[in-house]
Design a protein around this motif. Structure first.
Motif, PDB file in Angstrom:
ATOM      1  N   GLU A 164      13.662 -19.009  -1.590  1.00  0.00           N
ATOM      2  CA  GLU A 164      13.284 -20.174  -0.794  1.00  0.00           C
ATOM      3  C   GLU A 164      11.937 -20.746  -1.238  1.00  0.00           C
ATOM      4  O   GLU A 164      11.753 -21.960  -1.271  1.00  0.00           O
ATOM      5  N   LEU A 165      11.009 -19.856  -1.590  1.00  0.00           N
ATOM      6  CA  LEU A 165       9.694 -20.317  -2.038  1.00  0.00           C
ATOM      7  C   LEU A 165       9.814 -21.211  -3.267  1.00  0.00           C
ATOM      8  O   LEU A 165       9.234 -22.301  -3.321  1.00  0.00           O
ATOM      9  N   ALA A 178       6.785 -13.127  -5.324  1.00  0.00           N
ATOM     10  CA  ALA A 178       7.425 -11.812  -5.235  1.00  0.00           C
ATOM     11  C   ALA A 178       6.399 -10.714  -5.045  1.00  0.00           C
ATOM     12  O   ALA A 178       6.619  -9.747  -4.288  1.00  0.00           O
ATOM     13  N   THR A 179       5.240 -10.853  -5.699  1.00  0.00           N
ATOM     14  CA  THR A 179       4.197  -9.828  -5.568  1.00  0.00           C
ATOM     15  C   THR A 179       3.706  -9.729  -4.130  1.00  0.00           C
ATOM     16  O   THR A 179       3.475  -8.622  -3.610  1.00  0.00           O
ATOM     17  N   ILE A 185      13.124 -24.390 -11.071  1.00  0.00           N
ATOM     18  CA  ILE A 185      14.028 -23.472 -10.376  1.00  0.00           C
ATOM     19  C   ILE A 185      14.613 -22.450 -11.347  1.00  0.00           C
ATOM     20  O   ILE A 185      14.751 -21.258 -11.020  1.00  0.00           O
ATOM     21  N   ILE A 186      14.944 -22.904 -12.568  1.00  0.00           N
ATOM     22  CA  ILE A 186      15.454 -21.966 -13.572  1.00  0.00           C
ATOM     23  C   ILE A 186      14.392 -20.940 -13.942  1.00  0.00           C
ATOM     24  O   ILE A 186      14.684 -19.739 -14.094  1.00  0.00           O
ATOM     25  N   THR A 213      18.557 -23.939   1.283  1.00  0.00           N
ATOM     26  CA  THR A 213      17.817 -25.142   0.892  1.00  0.00           C
ATOM     27  C   THR A 213      18.711 -26.362   1.078  1.00  0.00           C
ATOM     28  O   THR A 213      19.764 -26.473   0.441  1.00  0.00           O
ATOM     29  N   THR A 214      18.297 -27.263   1.918  1.00  0.00           N
ATOM     30  CA  THR A 214      19.094 -28.455   2.188  1.00  0.00           C
ATOM     31  C   THR A 214      18.764 -29.557   1.186  1.00  0.00           C
ATOM     32  O   THR A 214      17.729 -29.537   0.506  1.00  0.00           O
TER      33      THR A 214
END
Length: 370
Positions: A198-199, A184-185, A276-277, A302-303
């Motif tokens: 996505e990252l 984010a930075t 992810i959380i 994201t697949t």
């Protein structure tokens, strides 16, 4: 008080006549006497020691000093004292070797590199052979249910899997938060903060989830396998298993391998979710991306392919970690120091192999566009 040892030069000048007690009690007097007589006696003078009443190692050293260490030039010494003189002469003739200075420079560096490569080659060939032995053993007992060790397998599943869930989840949660914060930075400067979703999704589904889990398992379970089997090897319990007509690989290795094959995918799934959380928590707190928006965007961009790419590596890592941990355990020689050395080696080798295989897998999946 005992008579101090004395000595004098015979009239022919070729003999030194020794008498009295040549012992440690009179060492100062004997040392001064030996220095004086050596200066005055001719070269190659012999010592006539028939009059020596008592002799210890200090006195024997003084007699040898008179004849420059040549035991044969001490004559007429009583039989008991002759053995002591011979022992002192042997000790003086073989002084402790001074430690060799370590080689330095280009040649030494090349030699060190060669030794490291040789060790790497030996470890690699041993691991490949041990993997073959494990696969052959699994194939041999797969169709014989009576030889399955179910109790041992479930015990190791609990030890390597369920007991490791908290630490794996916490580690992946924190790393997920760090990845989201750093992403984010950087992305904020380009007005693309939303791509942090996505990252986090790509990194944990494809790489970080399984890689961090494998490193934790290598340090926790791989080292435990080495220590357990190594301790059994030191106490000769492995030999006892062979004496009972059982194969150590069947009894000790296969339950651990199967347990890790079961536990690793579960831990990897937990690691992915925790990462992810953790990323979602940072997005909600720092980027004003609500949990609902985070989940929606993650679902849209994201697949499931990324998930299967990461999960496909979990069994491979599990098998390699278990094989390395068990192999290093069997290498223990019998001492506590050997157990510690091979436990450290197990962790280092397992982490190195996991990262190497992960890098090769990343290149492979990139080439096939997955």
């Amino acid at each position: 008080m005992a008579e101090a040892g004395t000595a004098s030069i015979a009239q022919d000048g070729a003999r030194i006549v020794a008498r009295g007690d040549w012992t440690l009690d009179h060492i100062d007097t004997l040392a001064d006497l030996a220095r004086t007589l050596k200066r005055r006696a001719g070269a190659g003078a012999r010592v006539e020691a028939a009059g020596v009443a008592r002799l210890d190692t200090a006195g024997a050293s003084m007699l040898l000093d008179l004849v420059d260490g040549e035991e044969a030039r001490v004559e007429a010494l009583p039989a008991g004292a002759r053995g002591l003189l011979a022992a002192v002469a042997r000790a003086q003739a073989g002084p402790a070797a001074t430690p060799a200075k370590p080689d330095r420079g280009f040649v030494a560096a090349v030699a060190q590199i060669g030794a490291s490569l040789e060790t790497f080659w030996h470890n690699t060939t041993a691991l490949v052979g041990f993997i073959g032995l494990i696969l052959a053993s699994i194939a041999r007992i797969a169709l014989v249910p009576t030889r399955w060790r179910v109790t041992s397998t479930f015990f190791h599943i609990e030890q390597t899997g369920f007991n490791a869930l908290p630490i794996v989840a916490l580690l992946c949660f924190l790393v997920g938060a760090v990845v989201a914060f750093l992403g984010a930075t950087v992305l904020k400067e380009f007005g693309a903060s939303v791509f942090t979703v996505e990252l986090v999704g790509y990194s944990f589904l494809r790489e970080f989830g399984v890689l961090l889990t494998a490193i934790m398992v290598a340090g926790r379970s791989g080292s435990a396998f080495t220590a357990q089997i190594g301790s059994m090897k030191a106490r000769e319990e492995v030999d006892a298993i062979r004496t009972l007509g059982l194969q150590p690989v069947d009894v000790l290795v296969i339950p651990r391998v199967i347990a890790l094959l079961v536990a690793m995918p579960i831990l990897t799934l937990v690691g992915m979710l925790a990462g992810i959380i953790g990323g979602g928590a940072v997005c909600a707190l720092a980027l004003d991306i609500s949990p609902t928006m985070f989940i929606t965007r993650l679902h849209e961009t994201t697949t499931v392919t990324h998930f299967w790419v990461g999960m496909s590596k979990a069994p491979i890592f599990a098998f390699l970690i278990a094989a390395i941990g068990c192999l290093e355990g069997f290498k223990v020689s019998g001492s506590a120091e050997s157990v510690g050395t091979h436990t450290t080696s197990s962790v280092v080798q397992a982490i190195f192999v996991v990262i190497l295989v992960d890098a090769l897998a990343a290149i492979f999946f990139m080439e096939i566009n997955l």
